[in-house]
Design a protein around this motif. Structure first.
Motif, PDB file in Angstrom:
ATOM      1  N   ASP A   1       0.826  -1.223   0.000  1.00 50.54           N
ATOM      2  CA  ASP A   1       0.000   0.000   0.000  1.00 50.54           C
ATOM      3  C   ASP A   1       0.854   1.264   0.000  1.00 50.54           C
ATOM      4  OD1 ASP A   1       0.832  -0.701   2.581  1.00 50.54           O
ATOM      5  OD2 ASP A   1      -0.759   0.458   3.526  1.00 50.54           O
ATOM      6  N   LYS A   2       2.110   1.154   0.396  1.00 54.39           N
ATOM      7  CA  LYS A   2       3.038   2.301   0.359  1.00 54.39           C
ATOM      8  C   LYS A   2       4.105   2.082  -0.712  1.00 54.39           C
ATOM      9  CE  LYS A   2       1.108   4.560   3.722  1.00 54.39           C
ATOM     10  NZ  LYS A   2       0.344   5.769   3.398  1.00 54.39           N
ATOM     11  N   LEU A   3       3.753   1.326  -1.742  1.00 55.10           N
ATOM     12  CA  LEU A   3       4.680   0.996  -2.838  1.00 55.10           C
ATOM     13  C   LEU A   3       6.019   0.465  -2.307  1.00 55.10           C
ATOM     14  CD1 LEU A   3       3.986   3.813  -5.468  1.00 55.10           C
ATOM     15  CD2 LEU A   3       2.829   1.654  -5.129  1.00 55.10           C
TER      16      LEU A   3
ATOM     17  N   ALA B 112       7.746   1.208   0.251  1.00 48.62           N
ATOM     18  CA  ALA B 112       8.720   2.202   0.746  1.00 48.62           C
ATOM     19  C   ALA B 112       9.455   1.627   1.967  1.00 48.62           C
ATOM     20  CB  ALA B 112       8.008   3.496   1.109  1.00 48.62           C
TER      21      ALA B 112
ATOM     22  N   LYS C 246       3.429  -3.438  -8.825  1.00 46.17           N
ATOM     23  CA  LYS C 246       3.667  -2.022  -9.126  1.00 46.17           C
ATOM     24  C   LYS C 246       5.053  -1.534  -8.689  1.00 46.17           C
ATOM     25  CE  LYS C 246       1.381   2.421  -8.881  1.00 46.17           C
ATOM     26  NZ  LYS C 246       0.330   3.237  -8.286  1.00 46.17           N
TER      27      LYS C 246
ATOM     28  N   ALA D 193       9.590   2.014  -3.706  1.00 51.20           N
ATOM     29  CA  ALA D 193       9.539   3.386  -4.243  1.00 51.20           C
ATOM     30  C   ALA D 193      10.372   4.348  -3.415  1.00 51.20           C
ATOM     31  CB  ALA D 193       8.098   3.862  -4.350  1.00 51.20           C
TER      32      ALA D 193
ATOM     33  N   ALA E 111      13.049   5.341   0.176  1.00 51.86           N
ATOM     34  CA  ALA E 111      12.953   5.406   1.635  1.00 51.86           C
ATOM     35  C   ALA E 111      11.573   5.990   1.948  1.00 51.86           C
ATOM     36  CB  ALA E 111      14.050   6.300   2.178  1.00 51.86           C
ATOM     37  N   ASP E 112      11.082   5.720   3.146  1.00 49.23           N
ATOM     38  CA  ASP E 112       9.742   6.191   3.507  1.00 49.23           C
ATOM     39  C   ASP E 112       9.787   7.692   3.810  1.00 49.23           C
ATOM     40  OD1 ASP E 112       7.300   6.812   4.694  1.00 49.23           O
ATOM     41  OD2 ASP E 112       7.034   4.729   5.325  1.00 49.23           O
ATOM     42  N   ILE E 113       9.252   8.483   2.870  1.00 50.24           N
ATOM     43  CA  ILE E 113       9.325   9.949   2.978  1.00 50.24           C
ATOM     44  C   ILE E 113       8.576  10.433   4.222  1.00 50.24           C
ATOM     45  CG2 ILE E 113       8.765  12.133   1.802  1.00 50.24           C
ATOM     46  CD1 ILE E 113       9.083  10.550  -0.875  1.00 50.24           C
TER      47      ILE E 113
ATOM     48  N   PHE F 220       8.471  -0.037  -9.717  1.00 49.49           N
ATOM     49  CA  PHE F 220       9.291   1.125  -9.342  1.00 49.49           C
ATOM     50  C   PHE F 220      10.474   0.715  -8.456  1.00 49.49           C
ATOM     51  CE2 PHE F 220       5.189   3.434  -9.998  1.00 49.49           C
ATOM     52  CZ  PHE F 220       5.635   4.343 -10.953  1.00 49.49           C
TER      53      PHE F 220
ATOM     54  N   LEU G 103      12.875   3.239  -7.059  1.00 52.07           N
ATOM     55  CA  LEU G 103      13.244   4.656  -6.989  1.00 52.07           C
ATOM     56  C   LEU G 103      13.982   4.933  -5.685  1.00 52.07           C
ATOM     57  CD1 LEU G 103       9.862   6.248  -8.198  1.00 52.07           C
ATOM     58  CD2 LEU G 103      11.903   5.742  -9.556  1.00 52.07           C
TER      59      LEU G 103
ATOM     60  N   PRO H  80      15.373  10.090  -7.544  1.00 50.35           N
ATOM     61  CA  PRO H  80      14.705  11.397  -7.614  1.00 50.35           C
ATOM     62  C   PRO H  80      14.926  12.292  -6.384  1.00 50.35           C
ATOM     63  CG  PRO H  80      13.134   9.702  -6.977  1.00 50.35           C
ATOM     64  CD  PRO H  80      14.465   9.035  -7.078  1.00 50.35           C
TER      65      PRO H  80
HETATM   66  N1  COA Z   1       7.619   7.045   0.929  1.00 49.16           N
HETATM   67  C1  COA Z   1       6.450   6.976   1.552  1.00 49.16           C
HETATM   68  N2  COA Z   1       5.292   6.688   0.946  1.00 49.16           N
HETATM   69  C2  COA Z   1       5.330   6.459  -0.374  1.00 49.16           C
HETATM   70  C3  COA Z   1       6.531   6.502  -1.105  1.00 49.16           C
HETATM   71  C4  COA Z   1       7.717   6.820  -0.406  1.00 49.16           C
HETATM   72  N3  COA Z   1       8.915   6.850  -0.994  1.00 49.16           N
HETATM   73  N4  COA Z   1       6.249   6.250  -2.401  1.00 49.16           N
HETATM   74  C5  COA Z   1       4.928   6.022  -2.472  1.00 49.16           C
HETATM   75  N5  COA Z   1       4.365   6.156  -1.243  1.00 49.16           N
HETATM   76  C6  COA Z   1       2.966   5.996  -0.871  1.00 49.16           C
HETATM   77  C7  COA Z   1       2.130   7.218  -1.281  1.00 49.16           C
HETATM   78  O1  COA Z   1       2.253   8.242  -0.314  1.00 49.16           O
HETATM   79  C8  COA Z   1       0.745   6.599  -1.329  1.00 49.16           C
HETATM   80  O2  COA Z   1       0.295   6.430  -0.004  1.00 49.16           O
HETATM   81  P1  COA Z   1      -1.251   6.835   0.358  1.00 49.16           P
HETATM   82  O3  COA Z   1      -2.080   5.912  -0.514  1.00 49.16           O
HETATM   83  O4  COA Z   1      -1.360   6.523   1.822  1.00 49.16           O
HETATM   84  O5  COA Z   1      -1.410   8.260  -0.005  1.00 49.16           O
HETATM   85  C9  COA Z   1       1.023   5.191  -1.872  1.00 49.16           C
HETATM   86  O6  COA Z   1       2.395   4.917  -1.595  1.00 49.16           O
HETATM   87  C10 COA Z   1       0.803   5.075  -3.357  1.00 49.16           C
HETATM   88  O7  COA Z   1       1.606   6.052  -4.010  1.00 49.16           O
HETATM   89  P2  COA Z   1       1.048   7.103  -5.081  1.00 49.16           P
HETATM   90  O8  COA Z   1       1.976   8.267  -5.115  1.00 49.16           O
HETATM   91  O9  COA Z   1      -0.383   7.384  -4.824  1.00 49.16           O
HETATM   92  O10 COA Z   1       1.188   6.232  -6.435  1.00 49.16           O
HETATM   93  P3  COA Z   1       1.346   6.783  -7.905  1.00 49.16           P
HETATM   94  O11 COA Z   1       1.162   5.621  -8.808  1.00 49.16           O
HETATM   95  O12 COA Z   1       0.478   7.982  -8.133  1.00 49.16           O
HETATM   96  O13 COA Z   1       2.862   7.314  -8.024  1.00 49.16           O
HETATM   97  C11 COA Z   1       5.254   7.157  -7.673  1.00 49.16           C
HETATM   98  C12 COA Z   1       3.930   6.389  -7.921  1.00 49.16           C
HETATM   99  C13 COA Z   1       6.343   6.113  -7.427  1.00 49.16           C
HETATM  100  C14 COA Z   1       5.611   7.970  -8.915  1.00 49.16           C
HETATM  101  C15 COA Z   1       5.108   8.110  -6.464  1.00 49.16           C
HETATM  102  O14 COA Z   1       4.553   7.353  -5.387  1.00 49.16           O
HETATM  103  C16 COA Z   1       6.379   8.723  -5.993  1.00 49.16           C
HETATM  104  O15 COA Z   1       6.885   9.650  -6.618  1.00 49.16           O
HETATM  105  N6  COA Z   1       6.945   8.232  -4.847  1.00 49.16           N
HETATM  106  C17 COA Z   1       8.099   8.795  -4.231  1.00 49.16           C
HETATM  107  C18 COA Z   1       9.346   8.407  -4.984  1.00 49.16           C
HETATM  108  C19 COA Z   1      10.563   9.049  -4.351  1.00 49.16           C
HETATM  109  O16 COA Z   1      10.727  10.261  -4.349  1.00 49.16           O
HETATM  110  N7  COA Z   1      11.466   8.224  -3.805  1.00 49.16           N
HETATM  111  C20 COA Z   1      12.675   8.655  -3.199  1.00 49.16           C
HETATM  112  C21 COA Z   1      12.490   8.894  -1.765  1.00 49.16           C
HETATM  113  S1  COA Z   1      13.989   9.448  -1.006  1.00 49.16           S
END
Ligand code: COA
Length: 260
Positions: A24-26, A28, A61, A65, A67-69, A108, A110, A134
Motif C-alpha cells: 500500500d506504500k509501494l 517504501a 507495481k 519506491a 525510503a519512507d518519505i 518502481f 526509486l 529522484p
Molecule cells: N515514501 C512513503 N510513501 C510512499 C513513497 C515513499 N517513498 N512512495 C509512495 N508512497 C505511498 C504514497 O504516499 C501513497 O500512499 P497513500 O495511498 O497513503 O497516499 C502510496 O504509496 C501510493 O503512491 P502514489 O503516489 O499514490 O502512487 P502513484 O502511482 O500515483 O505514483 C510514484 C507512484 C512512485 C511515482 C510516487 O509514489 C512517488 O513519486 N513516490 C516517491 C518516490 C521518491 O521520491 N522516492 C525517493 C524517496 S527518497
C-alpha cells in the motif's frame, strides 16, 4: 525462520526469497523494514541450509519506491546522518554477502529502492520496472550508497545525469546502461531469477564467495584488487572443491561441490 511484519520470507530449495511487504506504500523502506532486512540478511549469512537470496517487492507495481518519505519530517542533521549510516550498514551487508543475492525488480525502484537493487550482486528487471534517483526533487541526495554504486555500475557521466535530472528510466533503458543484467516479461521474473541463482549456487560456494570478494576489492580504498585476486586464487586452489572440479572435468562427469 522468524515471522516479519514488513517482509515475507520463504526458503525454497535452499534459496531465501525476501519479499518487501508494504504494497500500500509501494514498498517504501521505513526504519522497521531496514531493521528486518538486516535480520533476514543475517539469516542468509548464518544459515548453512541457505545458498543464496532473491529480493523482490510485493505486488506488480513496485520493487520499492524509496525510503519512507513520511519518516523524513522533522529530522535533524544528526538524525539524517544516523538514518543514512544505518542504510549503509545494511546495504553493505547485502553487497558483501558471501552468498549470491539477486534483485528481482518488479516495478518502481526509486531512491532507496534503486539503491537496494544496486546493493544486490545482480539485477533482473520485469518489463514494467522503472528506475531513478529522484532525491534532488526533495532537496536531498541519495543516502543509501546510491551516488557511489550508480557511478560504479553505469559510470560517472550517466550517473550524474540520472542524479541531477531525477529522471525515471524504463527497464529497456536500464538494460542499455548496464544498470540491470536482463529484462524479462513480468510473469517470468521470479522463475528467471530462480534459474539464475540455481545455476550460480550449483558451482563451488567458495569460488562464488571469492569472486564477490575479489570484484568488490576493486572499490575498496587502500586495497589492491589484483593482490586480493592472487590471494583468493591461491585459497581456491587449496580447496576440496577445486580438486573435485578438476577431477570431474578429467573424468568427464558433473562435479559435486561440497563448499570445502
Ligand atoms: N515514501 C512513503 N510513501 C510512499 C513513497 C515513499 N517513498 N512512495 C509512495 N508512497 C505511498 C504514497 O504516499 C501513497 O500512499 P497513500 O495511498 O497513503 O497516499 C502510496 O504509496 C501510493 O503512491 P502514489 O503516489 O499514490 O502512487 P502513484 O502511482 O500515483 O505514483 C510514484 C507512484 C512512485 C511515482 C510516487 O509514489 C512517488 O513519486 N513516490 C516517491 C518516490 C521518491 O521520491 N522516492 C525517493 C524517496 S527518497
Amino acid at each position: 525462520m522468524k515471522e516479519f511484519k514488513t517482509l515475507i520470507t520463504e526458503v525454497t530449495n535452499g534459496i531465501l526469497i525476501i519479499t518487501i511487504n508494504r504494497e500500500d506504500k509501494l514498498n517504501a523502506l521505513n526504519k522497521a523494514l531496514i531493521n528486518e532486512l538486516d535480520e533476514a540478511i543475517t539469516e542468509l549469512y548464518d544459515n548453512a541450509e541457505i545458498k543464496g537470496a532473491i529480493i523482490t517487492g510485493k505486488g506488480n507495481k513496485a520493487f520499492a519506491a524509496g525510503a519512507d518519505i513520511a519518516e523524513f519530517k522533522g529530522l535533524t542533521e544528526e538524525d539524517g546522518k544516523a538514518l543514512a549510516k544505518r542504510g549503509h550498514v545494511v546495504f553493505n551487508k547485502i553487497e558483501m554477502s558471501p552468498k549470491p543475492v539477486i534483485a528481482a525488480v518488479n516495478g518502481f525502484a526509486l531512491g532507496g529502492g534503486c539503491e537496494l537493487a544496486m546493493a544486490c550482486h545482480l539485477r533482473i528487471a520485469s518489463e514494467n520496472a522503472k528506475f531513478g534517483q529522484p532525491e534532488v526533487k526533495l532537496g536531498l541526495i541519495p543516502g543509501y550508497g546510491g551516488t557511489q554504486r550508480l557511478t560504479q555500475i553505469i559510470g560517472k557521466g550517466k550517473a550524474l545525469e540520472l542524479l541531477m535530472t531525477a529522471d525515471t528510466i524504463d527497464a529497456t533503458c536500464a538494460g542499455k546502461l548496464g544498470l540491470v543484467n536482463e529484462v524479462v516479461q513480468t510473469v517470468e521474473l521470479l522463475d528467471t531469477c530462480k534459474s539464475l541463482i540455481n545455476k550460480i549456487t550449483s558451482y563451488s560456494p567458495i569460488a562464488i564467495t571469492n569472486v564477490i570478494q575479489s570484484v568488490y576489492a576493486h572499490f575498496k580504498d587502500g586495497i589492491d584488487g589484483f593482490d586480493t585476486e592472487i590471494s583468493l586464487f591461491g585459497k581456491c586452489i587449496a580447496t576440496e572443491d577445486f580438486s573435485e572440479g578438476i577431477n570431474a572435468f578429467l573424468e568427464k562427469r558433473k562435479p559435486s561441490f561440497k563448499g570445502k
